[in-house]
Scaffold this motif. Structure first.
Motif, short mmCIF file in Angstrom:
data_model
loop_
_atom_site.label_atom_id
_atom_site.label_comp_id
_atom_site.label_asym_id
_atom_site.label_seq_id
_atom_site.Cartn_x
_atom_site.Cartn_y
_atom_site.Cartn_z
N HIS A 44 0.86 -1.17 0.00
CA HIS A 44 0.00 0.00 0.00
C HIS A 44 0.90 1.23 0.00
O HIS A 44 1.66 1.44 0.93
N SER A 45 0.81 2.02 -1.07
CA SER A 45 1.61 3.24 -1.14
C SER A 45 0.85 4.36 -0.44
O SER A 45 -0.17 4.13 0.19
N GLY A 46 1.34 5.54 -0.55
CA GLY A 46 0.67 6.69 0.06
C GLY A 46 1.58 7.37 1.05
O GLY A 46 2.80 7.19 1.05
N VAL A 47 0.98 8.16 1.92
CA VAL A 47 1.75 8.93 2.89
C VAL A 47 2.52 8.01 3.84
O VAL A 47 3.65 8.29 4.20
N LYS A 48 1.90 6.91 4.23
CA LYS A 48 2.54 5.93 5.11
C LYS A 48 2.56 4.57 4.39
O LYS A 48 1.70 3.72 4.63
N PRO A 49 3.55 4.35 3.51
CA PRO A 49 3.58 3.09 2.75
C PRO A 49 3.75 1.89 3.67
O PRO A 49 4.43 1.96 4.69
N ARG A 50 3.07 0.78 3.29
CA ARG A 50 3.06 -0.42 4.12
C ARG A 50 3.19 -1.67 3.25
O ARG A 50 2.69 -1.70 2.14
N LEU A 51 3.82 -2.69 3.84
CA LEU A 51 3.92 -4.00 3.22
C LEU A 51 3.25 -5.03 4.11
O LEU A 51 3.34 -4.95 5.33
N LYS A 52 2.61 -5.99 3.47
CA LYS A 52 2.10 -7.15 4.20
C LYS A 52 3.01 -8.30 3.81
O LYS A 52 3.18 -8.60 2.62
N LEU A 53 3.64 -8.91 4.82
CA LEU A 53 4.61 -9.97 4.61
C LEU A 53 4.16 -11.25 5.30
O LEU A 53 3.52 -11.20 6.35
N PRO A 54 4.50 -12.41 4.73
CA PRO A 54 4.08 -13.67 5.34
C PRO A 54 4.72 -13.84 6.72
O PRO A 54 5.88 -13.51 6.94
N GLY A 55 3.92 -14.34 7.66
CA GLY A 55 4.42 -14.61 8.99
C GLY A 55 4.55 -13.40 9.89
O GLY A 55 4.95 -13.53 11.05
N VAL A 56 4.23 -12.22 9.39
CA VAL A 56 4.34 -11.01 10.21
C VAL A 56 2.91 -10.57 10.53
O VAL A 56 2.31 -9.78 9.81
N ARG A 57 2.37 -11.14 11.60
CA ARG A 57 0.98 -10.87 11.96
C ARG A 57 0.83 -10.25 13.35
O ARG A 57 -0.25 -9.87 13.75
N THR A 58 1.94 -10.21 14.09
CA THR A 58 1.88 -9.67 15.45
C THR A 58 2.87 -8.52 15.59
O THR A 58 3.81 -8.38 14.81
N ARG A 59 2.64 -7.75 16.62
CA ARG A 59 3.53 -6.63 16.92
C ARG A 59 4.95 -7.14 17.19
O ARG A 59 5.93 -6.52 16.80
N GLU A 60 5.06 -8.28 17.86
CA GLU A 60 6.37 -8.85 18.20
C GLU A 60 7.12 -9.26 16.92
O GLU A 60 8.32 -9.00 16.80
N ALA A 61 6.43 -9.88 15.99
CA ALA A 61 7.07 -10.28 14.72
C ALA A 61 7.53 -9.05 13.95
O ALA A 61 8.61 -9.05 13.35
N ALA A 62 6.73 -8.01 13.97
CA ALA A 62 7.10 -6.77 13.27
C ALA A 62 8.28 -6.10 13.97
O ALA A 62 9.18 -5.58 13.30
N ARG A 63 8.29 -6.13 15.29
CA ARG A 63 9.38 -5.50 16.05
C ARG A 63 10.72 -6.13 15.68
O ARG A 63 11.73 -5.44 15.61
N ASP A 64 10.74 -7.42 15.42
CA ASP A 64 11.98 -8.09 15.04
C ASP A 64 12.53 -7.57 13.71
O ASP A 64 13.71 -7.72 13.42
N LEU A 65 11.68 -6.96 12.89
CA LEU A 65 12.09 -6.44 11.59
C LEU A 65 12.43 -4.94 11.60
O LEU A 65 12.92 -4.41 10.61
N ARG A 66 12.17 -4.29 12.71
CA ARG A 66 12.37 -2.83 12.79
C ARG A 66 13.79 -2.46 12.38
O ARG A 66 14.76 -3.03 12.87
N GLY A 67 13.91 -1.51 11.45
CA GLY A 67 15.21 -1.03 11.00
C GLY A 67 15.87 -1.88 9.95
O GLY A 67 16.93 -1.53 9.43
N ALA A 68 15.27 -3.02 9.62
CA ALA A 68 15.88 -3.91 8.62
C ALA A 68 15.76 -3.30 7.23
O ALA A 68 14.79 -2.61 6.92
N GLU A 69 16.75 -3.55 6.42
CA GLU A 69 16.72 -3.06 5.04
C GLU A 69 16.00 -4.06 4.15
O GLU A 69 16.17 -5.27 4.30
N ILE A 70 15.21 -3.54 3.23
CA ILE A 70 14.54 -4.35 2.22
C ILE A 70 15.31 -4.14 0.92
O ILE A 70 15.55 -3.00 0.53
N SER A 71 15.69 -5.22 0.26
CA SER A 71 16.42 -5.05 -0.99
C SER A 71 15.88 -5.98 -2.07
O SER A 71 15.22 -6.97 -1.79
N VAL A 72 16.17 -5.59 -3.30
CA VAL A 72 15.83 -6.40 -4.47
C VAL A 72 17.09 -6.42 -5.33
O VAL A 72 17.57 -5.35 -5.74
N PRO A 73 17.66 -7.60 -5.61
CA PRO A 73 18.85 -7.64 -6.47
C PRO A 73 18.53 -7.09 -7.86
O PRO A 73 17.40 -7.25 -8.35
#
Length: 155
Positions: A44-73
């Motif tokens: 979802h683009s817009g002012v606050k872009p968001r991604l829905k990722l598999p296995g990331v359904r809780t605040r704790e799972a999302a917290r583990d990803l905080r600050g991680a870089e997303i890349s595409v070769p």
């Protein structure tokens, strides 16, 4: 970069690209230092872009990803139109002035929001080059050479 967990099982991201096709549902991205592959469920683009990722359904799972870089070769990235290049493709190119004088080597592409800025390192030190049409005059991918017009304050 990945950020805080959203209310619909989504993770907020900070965009450092304008090629949103690389974030479409079904596309694979690589996350974090280990470059763990994940298939995007929704974007979802817009002012606050968001991604829905598999296995990331809780605040704790999302917290583990905080600050991680997303890349595409580059090999998996959406093809760009002729004459357009990803910033990663420009790292290491030779930068010259209109008269052919060596300025240095492009070492980093910084995303500022309004336009990219190239960090060029050469014999006279570092130069910040705004990636705007008035400054960047051309790029020869075969020679890996970027031609710029030196404007007041660049040197």
């Amino acid at each position: 970069m990945l950020g805080a967990f959203g209310v619909r099982g989504e993770v907020r991201i900070r965009l450092e690209t304008d090629v949103l096709g690389n974030l479409a549902a079904g596309r694979r991205v690589y996350i974090g230092a280990k470059r763990d592959p994940m298939e995007i469920e929704a974007f979802h683009s817009g002012v606050k872009p968001r991604l829905k990722l598999p296995g990331v359904r809780t605040r704790e799972a999302a917290r583990d990803l905080r600050g991680a870089e997303i890349s595409v070769p580059l090999a998996e990235a959406v093809p760009l139109p002729n004459g357009a290049y990803y910033g990663a493709e420009l790292i290491g190119v030779r930068v010259v002035g209109l008269g052919g004088e060596a300025i240095g080597t492009l070492r980093e592409v910084m995303f500022t929001g309004s336009n990219d800025v190239y960090l060029v390192r050469g014999p006279d030190g570092e130069v910040l080059v705004p990636a705007i049409p008035d400054v960047v005059q051309g790029y020869d991918p075969e020679r890996r050479e970027l031609t710029i017009e030196l404007i007041e304050g660049l040197r």
